[in-house]
Each structure stands twice: as structure tokens, then as C-alpha cells.
Motif scaffolding. Structure first.
Motif, short mmCIF file in Angstrom:
data_model
loop_
_atom_site.label_atom_id
_atom_site.label_comp_id
_atom_site.label_asym_id
_atom_site.label_seq_id
_atom_site.Cartn_x
_atom_site.Cartn_y
_atom_site.Cartn_z
N PHE A 1 56.78 46.23 62.90
CA PHE A 1 57.91 47.19 62.96
C PHE A 1 58.68 47.39 63.99
O PHE A 1 59.88 47.83 64.03
CB PHE A 1 56.94 48.60 62.71
N PRO A 2 58.37 47.04 65.33
CA PRO A 2 59.30 46.73 66.41
C PRO A 2 60.33 45.80 65.92
O PRO A 2 61.66 46.06 66.52
CB PRO A 2 58.28 46.47 67.36
N ALA A 3 59.99 44.75 65.43
CA ALA A 3 60.85 43.72 65.07
C ALA A 3 61.92 44.28 63.91
O ALA A 3 63.38 44.14 64.09
CB ALA A 3 60.35 42.58 64.41
N LEU A 4 61.56 45.12 62.93
CA LEU A 4 62.16 45.72 61.95
C LEU A 4 63.30 46.73 62.62
O LEU A 4 64.51 46.84 62.43
CB LEU A 4 61.29 46.45 60.98
N PHE A 5 62.56 47.61 63.66
CA PHE A 5 63.57 48.51 64.31
C PHE A 5 64.55 47.86 65.04
O PHE A 5 65.73 48.32 65.08
CB PHE A 5 62.48 49.35 65.04
N ALA A 6 64.39 46.68 65.87
CA ALA A 6 65.43 46.11 66.41
C ALA A 6 66.20 45.44 65.56
O ALA A 6 67.64 45.63 65.98
CB ALA A 6 64.56 44.90 67.31
N GLY A 7 66.13 44.95 64.35
CA GLY A 7 66.92 44.62 63.50
C GLY A 7 67.92 45.59 62.96
O GLY A 7 69.13 45.39 62.98
N VAL A 8 67.32 46.68 62.58
CA VAL A 8 68.05 47.88 62.06
C VAL A 8 68.91 48.36 63.19
O VAL A 8 70.19 48.80 63.05
CB VAL A 8 67.19 49.04 61.72
N LEU A 9 68.57 48.58 64.32
CA LEU A 9 69.23 49.10 65.29
C LEU A 9 70.51 48.21 65.92
O LEU A 9 71.76 48.86 66.03
CB LEU A 9 68.34 49.53 66.62
N GLY A 10 70.15 46.92 65.79
CA GLY A 10 71.38 45.94 66.17
C GLY A 10 72.45 45.90 65.09
O GLY A 10 73.58 46.06 65.55
N THR A 11 71.89 46.00 63.88
CA THR A 11 72.78 46.08 63.00
C THR A 11 73.66 47.24 62.86
O THR A 11 74.70 47.41 62.63
CB THR A 11 72.18 46.15 61.47
#
Length: 205
Positions: A51-61
Motif C-alpha cells: 500500500f505505501p508503494a501504491l500510494f507513492a505511485g498514485v501520488l507521483g502520477t
């Protein structure tokens, strides 16, 4: 490019994911189809949490989507096309790419932002017509976030399941993305036919 992506993610961890996805939205040649599957593979190795990786990917996008949105809002369609003709080769964006994204937006309205986030080749540039059409920021962020979350989750999960073969996601996604595009076009045509029939019925009444 693969080695460069691996180095950034290895050295910066979650920040690296966010940074790469941010850059992917600014410069389309950087593929999310490799970034997030690699994150999924790293999660499978126990070196990251999902979930932290998912959050980082969404936030960066999402952060990467905003510059294109404001470029469209401030510069305008014709000026952007002229700039693409002159300088687009440096970031692999052409007038045709902009027109394609613009057509998507006008066909689907605000929902184009959601659907566009799920279609490679459209997802990065869909922010431009949203800005050009003066789409309000809040709906833009909502539709973008939902579509982006689905896309990032799918890529991350695929990389998690494929493990060392995470690069196959990019290879397999090309034909799948075409199928998705065709399905969306068929759905659009069906919707337009239904709308036309409704108008004809109203005129007869």
C-alpha cells in the motif's frame, strides 16, 4: 532505461516510485508499465510494502498530471499544437498525440479523464484537453485519482504475481490495451446511437 529505473527505485525506495511516476506523466517515454511492475516485484521480495508503494505511485502520477492540466488551461490548444510541432520531438509528443487526447475528452466529457487514465498513449496527455476545456480542478482530481489508482494497482499486482518476469507486463499489455481501446470505442458508438434515437423519438413526440 530499465537499469536507470531500477537504480532510482533501489536507492530512493518509495520516494523513487513517486519520482518516477511523476516523471512518467511529464515525459511519456518513461513507461509506468515497467515502473509499477518493478515495484510489485520488489514487494514480492519483501523489500517494500504494497500500500505505501501504491500510494507513492498514485501520488507521483497525480502531481505529474497537474503541470499538463495547467499548461492546457493557460496556453490554449492551438498554441500547444504549435509548440508540439516545434519542440515535441524532444519529449516524444506530437500534434497528433494532442489531437487524440483532445478527441477522447470531447467524446466522453469529464469521464474521459477517468477512462483516459486506463489507456496507454492517452493517459499521460488526457490532462491537456481537460485544462484546455477549463474542466474544474476538483472533478479533474477526483476522476484522475480513481482512474490512476486502478491503473497503478493493476500494474503493481501484475508485477507482484510475475516476480522476476515483471518486464512481461509491458510486453503483454500492448495487445490488451488495444482491446480495451476497442471496447471503449464500441461502447461510445453504442452510447451515441442510443442518444440519437432518443432525440429522434423526442422530435416525433
Amino acid at each position: 532505461m530499465n537499469e536507470w529505473i531500477v537504480q532510482i527505485m533501489t536507492s530512493l525506495n518509495y520516494v523513487g516510485i513517486g519520482l518516477l511516476m511523476f516523471l512518467e506523466n511529464l515525459f511519456p517515454p518513461i513507461p509506468s508499465e515497467l515502473i509499477m511492475p518493478l515495484a510489485g516485484f520488489t514487494i514480492a521480495q519483501g523489500k517494500m510494502e504494497f500500500f505505501p508503494a501504491l500510494f507513492a505511485g498514485v501520488l507521483g502520477t497525480m502531481l505529474g498530471a497537474l503541470p499538463w492540466y495547467y499548461v492546457g488551461k493557460l496556453v490554449g490548444e492551438e498554441n500547444i499544437k504549435r509548440l508540439a510541432d516545434k519542440y515535441g520531438k524532444w519529449i516524444s509528443i506530437s500534434r497528433k498525440d494532442i489531437e487524440k487526447a483532445d478527441q477522447w475528452f470531447h467524446r466522453h466529457g469529464e469521464k474521459a479523464v477517468f477512462f483516459g487514465r486506463l489507456v496507454p498513449g492517452v493517459r499521460t496527455l488526457i490532462s491537456l484537453p481537460a485544462g484546455i476545456s477549463n474542466m474544474k480542478l476538483v472533478p479533474f482530481l477526483i476522476y484522475s485519482t480513481i482512474g490512476t489508482t486502478i491503473w497503478v494497482w493493476l500494474l503493481t499486482f501484475a508485477g507482484y504475481k510475475l516476480g522476476e518476469n515483471y518486464e512481461l507486463v509491458d510486453e503483454y499489455l500492448a495487445p490488451v490495451s488495444k482491446i480495451v481501446f476497442i471496447v471503449l470505442v464500441v461502447a461510445l458508438v453504442f452510447w451515441l446511437v442510443q442518444k440519437r434515437r432518443q432525440k429522434q423519438r423526442q422530435r416525433k413526440v
